[in-house]
Design a protein around this motif. Structure first.
Motif, PDB file in Angstrom:
ATOM      1  N   ARG A 134       0.842  -1.209   0.000  1.00 22.46           N
ATOM      2  CA  ARG A 134       0.000   0.000   0.000  1.00 22.46           C
ATOM      3  C   ARG A 134       0.870   1.248   0.000  1.00 22.46           C
ATOM      4  O   ARG A 134       0.551   2.240  -0.653  1.00 22.46           O
ATOM      5  CB  ARG A 134      -0.889   0.055   1.247  1.00 22.46           C
ATOM      6  CG  ARG A 134      -2.173  -0.766   1.266  1.00 22.46           C
ATOM      7  CD  ARG A 134      -2.870  -0.991   0.012  1.00 22.46           C
ATOM      8  NE  ARG A 134      -3.994  -0.092  -0.252  1.00 22.46           N
ATOM      9  CZ  ARG A 134      -4.858  -0.231  -1.272  1.00 22.46           C
ATOM     10  NH1 ARG A 134      -4.749  -1.209  -2.136  1.00 22.46           N
ATOM     11  NH2 ARG A 134      -5.843   0.611  -1.451  1.00 22.46           N
ATOM     12  N   ASP A 166       2.052   1.873  -3.350  1.00 21.79           N
ATOM     13  CA  ASP A 166       0.905   2.329  -4.124  1.00 21.79           C
ATOM     14  C   ASP A 166       0.636   3.811  -3.915  1.00 21.79           C
ATOM     15  O   ASP A 166       0.404   4.561  -4.868  1.00 21.79           O
ATOM     16  CB  ASP A 166      -0.303   1.533  -3.604  1.00 21.79           C
ATOM     17  CG  ASP A 166      -1.225   1.108  -4.704  1.00 21.79           C
ATOM     18  OD1 ASP A 166      -0.717   0.668  -5.743  1.00 21.79           O
ATOM     19  OD2 ASP A 166      -2.442   1.229  -4.511  1.00 21.79           O
ATOM     20  N   TYR A 167       0.648   4.252  -2.666  1.00 18.21           N
ATOM     21  CA  TYR A 167       0.434   5.667  -2.367  1.00 18.21           C
ATOM     22  C   TYR A 167       1.561   6.514  -2.953  1.00 18.21           C
ATOM     23  O   TYR A 167       1.316   7.606  -3.487  1.00 18.21           O
ATOM     24  CB  TYR A 167       0.341   5.898  -0.848  1.00 18.21           C
ATOM     25  CG  TYR A 167      -0.978   5.483  -0.240  1.00 18.21           C
ATOM     26  CD1 TYR A 167      -2.174   6.051  -0.679  1.00 18.21           C
ATOM     27  CD2 TYR A 167      -1.045   4.530   0.771  1.00 18.21           C
ATOM     28  CE1 TYR A 167      -3.391   5.664  -0.124  1.00 18.21           C
ATOM     29  CE2 TYR A 167      -2.257   4.140   1.329  1.00 18.21           C
ATOM     30  CZ  TYR A 167      -3.419   4.705   0.877  1.00 18.21           C
ATOM     31  OH  TYR A 167      -4.630   4.318   1.420  1.00 18.21           O
ATOM     32  N   TYR A 216      -0.271  17.412   8.563  1.00 15.97           N
ATOM     33  CA  TYR A 216      -1.339  17.225   7.579  1.00 15.97           C
ATOM     34  C   TYR A 216      -2.454  18.250   7.795  1.00 15.97           C
ATOM     35  O   TYR A 216      -2.935  18.876   6.854  1.00 15.97           O
ATOM     36  CB  TYR A 216      -1.900  15.799   7.648  1.00 15.97           C
ATOM     37  CG  TYR A 216      -3.143  15.615   6.817  1.00 15.97           C
ATOM     38  CD1 TYR A 216      -3.093  15.715   5.427  1.00 15.97           C
ATOM     39  CD2 TYR A 216      -4.386  15.392   7.409  1.00 15.97           C
ATOM     40  CE1 TYR A 216      -4.231  15.583   4.654  1.00 15.97           C
ATOM     41  CE2 TYR A 216      -5.528  15.249   6.644  1.00 15.97           C
ATOM     42  CZ  TYR A 216      -5.439  15.347   5.264  1.00 15.97           C
ATOM     43  OH  TYR A 216      -6.570  15.234   4.505  1.00 15.97           O
ATOM     44  N   PHE A 230      -4.690  15.701  -2.088  1.00 20.04           N
ATOM     45  CA  PHE A 230      -4.611  14.241  -2.140  1.00 20.04           C
ATOM     46  C   PHE A 230      -3.190  13.754  -1.873  1.00 20.04           C
ATOM     47  O   PHE A 230      -2.993  12.702  -1.263  1.00 20.04           O
ATOM     48  CB  PHE A 230      -5.130  13.703  -3.482  1.00 20.04           C
ATOM     49  CG  PHE A 230      -6.634  13.553  -3.511  1.00 20.04           C
ATOM     50  CD1 PHE A 230      -7.263  12.587  -2.740  1.00 20.04           C
ATOM     51  CD2 PHE A 230      -7.422  14.365  -4.311  1.00 20.04           C
ATOM     52  CE1 PHE A 230      -8.648  12.431  -2.762  1.00 20.04           C
ATOM     53  CE2 PHE A 230      -8.807  14.233  -4.340  1.00 20.04           C
ATOM     54  CZ  PHE A 230      -9.424  13.270  -3.559  1.00 20.04           C
ATOM     55  N   LYS A 280      -2.829  13.846   1.763  1.00 22.20           N
ATOM     56  CA  LYS A 280      -3.582  12.713   2.325  1.00 22.20           C
ATOM     57  C   LYS A 280      -2.816  11.406   2.124  1.00 22.20           C
ATOM     58  O   LYS A 280      -2.759  10.566   3.032  1.00 22.20           O
ATOM     59  CB  LYS A 280      -4.955  12.632   1.636  1.00 22.20           C
ATOM     60  CG  LYS A 280      -5.902  11.622   2.249  1.00 22.20           C
ATOM     61  CD  LYS A 280      -6.340  12.067   3.618  1.00 22.20           C
ATOM     62  CE  LYS A 280      -7.067  11.007   4.389  1.00 22.20           C
ATOM     63  NZ  LYS A 280      -7.305  11.415   5.787  1.00 22.20           N
ATOM     64  N   ASN A 281      -2.232  11.233   0.943  1.00 19.73           N
ATOM     65  CA  ASN A 281      -1.468  10.013   0.681  1.00 19.73           C
ATOM     66  C   ASN A 281      -0.250   9.907   1.590  1.00 19.73           C
ATOM     67  O   ASN A 281       0.080   8.820   2.075  1.00 19.73           O
ATOM     68  CB  ASN A 281      -1.028   9.948  -0.788  1.00 19.73           C
ATOM     69  CG  ASN A 281      -2.177   9.609  -1.727  1.00 19.73           C
ATOM     70  OD1 ASN A 281      -3.270   9.277  -1.294  1.00 19.73           O
ATOM     71  ND2 ASN A 281      -1.954   9.712  -3.017  1.00 19.73           N
ATOM     72  N   ARG A 317      -1.428   8.777   4.837  1.00 19.80           N
ATOM     73  CA  ARG A 317      -1.730   7.338   4.813  1.00 19.80           C
ATOM     74  C   ARG A 317      -0.455   6.503   4.868  1.00 19.80           C
ATOM     75  O   ARG A 317      -0.441   5.423   5.470  1.00 19.80           O
ATOM     76  CB  ARG A 317      -2.497   6.964   3.530  1.00 19.80           C
ATOM     77  CG  ARG A 317      -3.933   7.434   3.536  1.00 19.80           C
ATOM     78  CD  ARG A 317      -4.818   6.450   4.285  1.00 19.80           C
ATOM     79  NE  ARG A 317      -6.169   6.980   4.420  1.00 19.80           N
ATOM     80  CZ  ARG A 317      -7.090   6.476   5.212  1.00 19.80           C
ATOM     81  NH1 ARG A 317      -6.832   5.437   5.978  1.00 19.80           N
ATOM     82  NH2 ARG A 317      -8.282   7.016   5.280  1.00 19.80           N
ATOM     83  N   ASP A 363       0.354   6.302   8.313  1.00 26.58           N
ATOM     84  CA  ASP A 363      -0.560   5.340   8.941  1.00 26.58           C
ATOM     85  C   ASP A 363      -0.083   3.897   8.773  1.00 26.58           C
ATOM     86  O   ASP A 363      -0.090   3.110   9.738  1.00 26.58           O
ATOM     87  CB  ASP A 363      -1.899   5.471   8.204  1.00 26.58           C
ATOM     88  CG  ASP A 363      -3.059   5.668   9.134  1.00 26.58           C
ATOM     89  OD1 ASP A 363      -2.865   6.259  10.213  1.00 26.58           O
ATOM     90  OD2 ASP A 363      -4.162   5.237   8.761  1.00 26.58           O
ATOM     91  N   HIS A 364       0.308   3.559   7.565  1.00 21.77           N
ATOM     92  CA  HIS A 364       0.781   2.189   7.311  1.00 21.77           C
ATOM     93  C   HIS A 364       2.128   1.943   7.983  1.00 21.77           C
ATOM     94  O   HIS A 364       2.418   0.814   8.390  1.00 21.77           O
ATOM     95  CB  HIS A 364       0.861   1.915   5.807  1.00 21.77           C
ATOM     96  CG  HIS A 364      -0.480   1.673   5.179  1.00 21.77           C
ATOM     97  ND1 HIS A 364      -1.149   0.475   5.308  1.00 21.77           N
ATOM     98  CD2 HIS A 364      -1.299   2.481   4.472  1.00 21.77           C
ATOM     99  CE1 HIS A 364      -2.307   0.558   4.681  1.00 21.77           C
ATOM    100  NE2 HIS A 364      -2.434   1.773   4.160  1.00 21.77           N
ATOM    101  N   ARG A 386      -3.881   8.415  15.000  1.00 26.50           N
ATOM    102  CA  ARG A 386      -4.614   8.217  13.747  1.00 26.50           C
ATOM    103  C   ARG A 386      -4.713   9.507  12.951  1.00 26.50           C
ATOM    104  O   ARG A 386      -4.674  10.583  13.510  1.00 26.50           O
ATOM    105  CB  ARG A 386      -6.062   7.780  14.061  1.00 26.50           C
ATOM    106  CG  ARG A 386      -6.271   6.308  14.016  1.00 26.50           C
ATOM    107  CD  ARG A 386      -6.542   5.841  12.596  1.00 26.50           C
ATOM    108  NE  ARG A 386      -6.171   4.423  12.461  1.00 26.50           N
ATOM    109  CZ  ARG A 386      -7.001   3.407  12.533  1.00 26.50           C
ATOM    110  NH1 ARG A 386      -8.263   3.618  12.730  1.00 26.50           N
ATOM    111  NH2 ARG A 386      -6.578   2.182  12.375  1.00 26.50           N
TER     112      ARG A 386
END
Lengths: 233, 233
Positions: A98, A101-102, A164, A190, A193-194, A197, A200-201, A224
């Motif tokens: 992921r 991917d981001y 962010y 975006f 945001k990516n 994320r 996050d991962h 989070r």
């Protein structure tokens, strides 16, 4: 060499091979993330092209690591800490995939981004730096099976979330000021945001590393990602 | 009852218990997604409150399913199709957890969304309906271990991506027309993106179900989410 020694040796070799696949996968998505951030904040076109090109290699490492993990589970019946490590590897490949991917998604946006104006990218640069730093330490924690480092990584995601939220406000302000900024700012929203994320991962990976090393879960309420501020006017 | 029969029976029972945990987790995230869509398109405040409230139960089912999967791996040394099913379960819990997460994020945005104007939500309603329908069929494929259904689900993600691209254009147009729409439209853009991601994870689940059932991978190039159109003017 006795049969038993031979079996133990191959088992250790297989586990080392799984670790090496995970380390390579981690290294690749780190590279993708670094290139993606460069693509956006340095407007580096080569970097933008490189990040998505690494996707097939990441996917193929993911499949290879999973096949090996399944093989070890089937043939070696690992127990305790080894079993936890292999299960963690199965989950972590998903997080790494992921992240890659981001990163590719950020790089592709960089290629599309037309900045006719002088939007400041300082916030995004800082966020990119922090996310990369966390990811690097997360991959270190993974390859060294270092639970203390895992806790550090897990804790530092809060700073990413704060950056962010600040970015979000800034970008909305640009959009309000001049509608010609809207197209570029949506891409940048975006991107932010990516990055959030990816953070996050990275946190997920730290949680998995900690669990694999200790058999204990970190608290289920973890730092989070926010939604960005409520009011934008 | 002989010792061997007893062992086989408990093994089957454990596998059934794992399936039942997966089915419950699937049912819960389906519910979260349905409530999240209602929260946005029907402006249903109760639905908005309910979706995030289900998060702890989803997380707890995830942990329970994982612990059981690890237990079965450690004590039963499953082979072939059973081993694939258990490994798939370990990966699918991650996708289900993310789907629940995206649904909660949509619901929280619904609570923050102030629609002072008459933005059309038809596109989002259609997208929500399709994503829910795919998710429902994906969970069916999972619980019935139905590879044909898995292929259907895997193929139909393209339609979700098309609706997302259309939504994206529409929302950007609203923002351009009137800067007062910007705040609401940004929330709706992220809602559309989250729905698209739910579609993506549904596709992942379908791929896993197919692999578990057949031992074969679906092609690695699968229908993927777009970035939205390049030009917005």
């Amino acid at each position: 060499m006795t049969e038993a020694t031979h079996t133990v040796k191959s088992y250790e070799q297989e586990l080392e091979r799984l670790r090496s696949l995970m380390a390579r996968m981690g290294g690749l998505v780190e590279r993708q993330t670094a290139r993606a951030v460069s693509a956006i904040v340095d407007r580096d076109e080569e970097a933008a092209a490189e990040a998505p090109e690494l996707d097939p290699e990441v996917d193929s490492l993911e499949r290879e690591a999973e096949a090996l993990a399944i093989r070890i589970l089937a043939l070696r019946s690992p127990m305790a800490v080894d079993l936890r490590e292999i299960v963690a590897a199965l989950k972590i490949t998903g997080d790494l995939e992921r992240i890659g991917d981001y990163a590719s998604s950020i790089a592709r946006r960089a290629m599309k981004l037309e900045m006719e104006n002088n939007l400041s990218l300082i916030g995004l640069r800082n966020m990119g730096r922090l996310v990369q730093e966390n990811l690097r330490r997360g991959i270190d924690a993974l390859t060294q099976r270092d639970r203390d480092r895992a806790i550090e990584v897990w804790q530092s995601d809060t700073a990413v979330d704060e950056l962010y939220t600040a970015m979000f406000r800034e970008l909305v302000t640009y959009m309000m000021e001049d509608p010609r900024n809207i197209g570029a700012c949506i891409h940048l929203l975006f991107v932010a945001k990516n990055l959030e994320r990816i953070g996050d991962h990275t946190t997920n990976i730290a949680e998995r590393v900690y669990y694999a090393a200790t058999g204990e879960m970190l608290p289920s309420v973890r730092p989070r990602g926010g939604l960005g501020p409520t009011t934008v006017a």
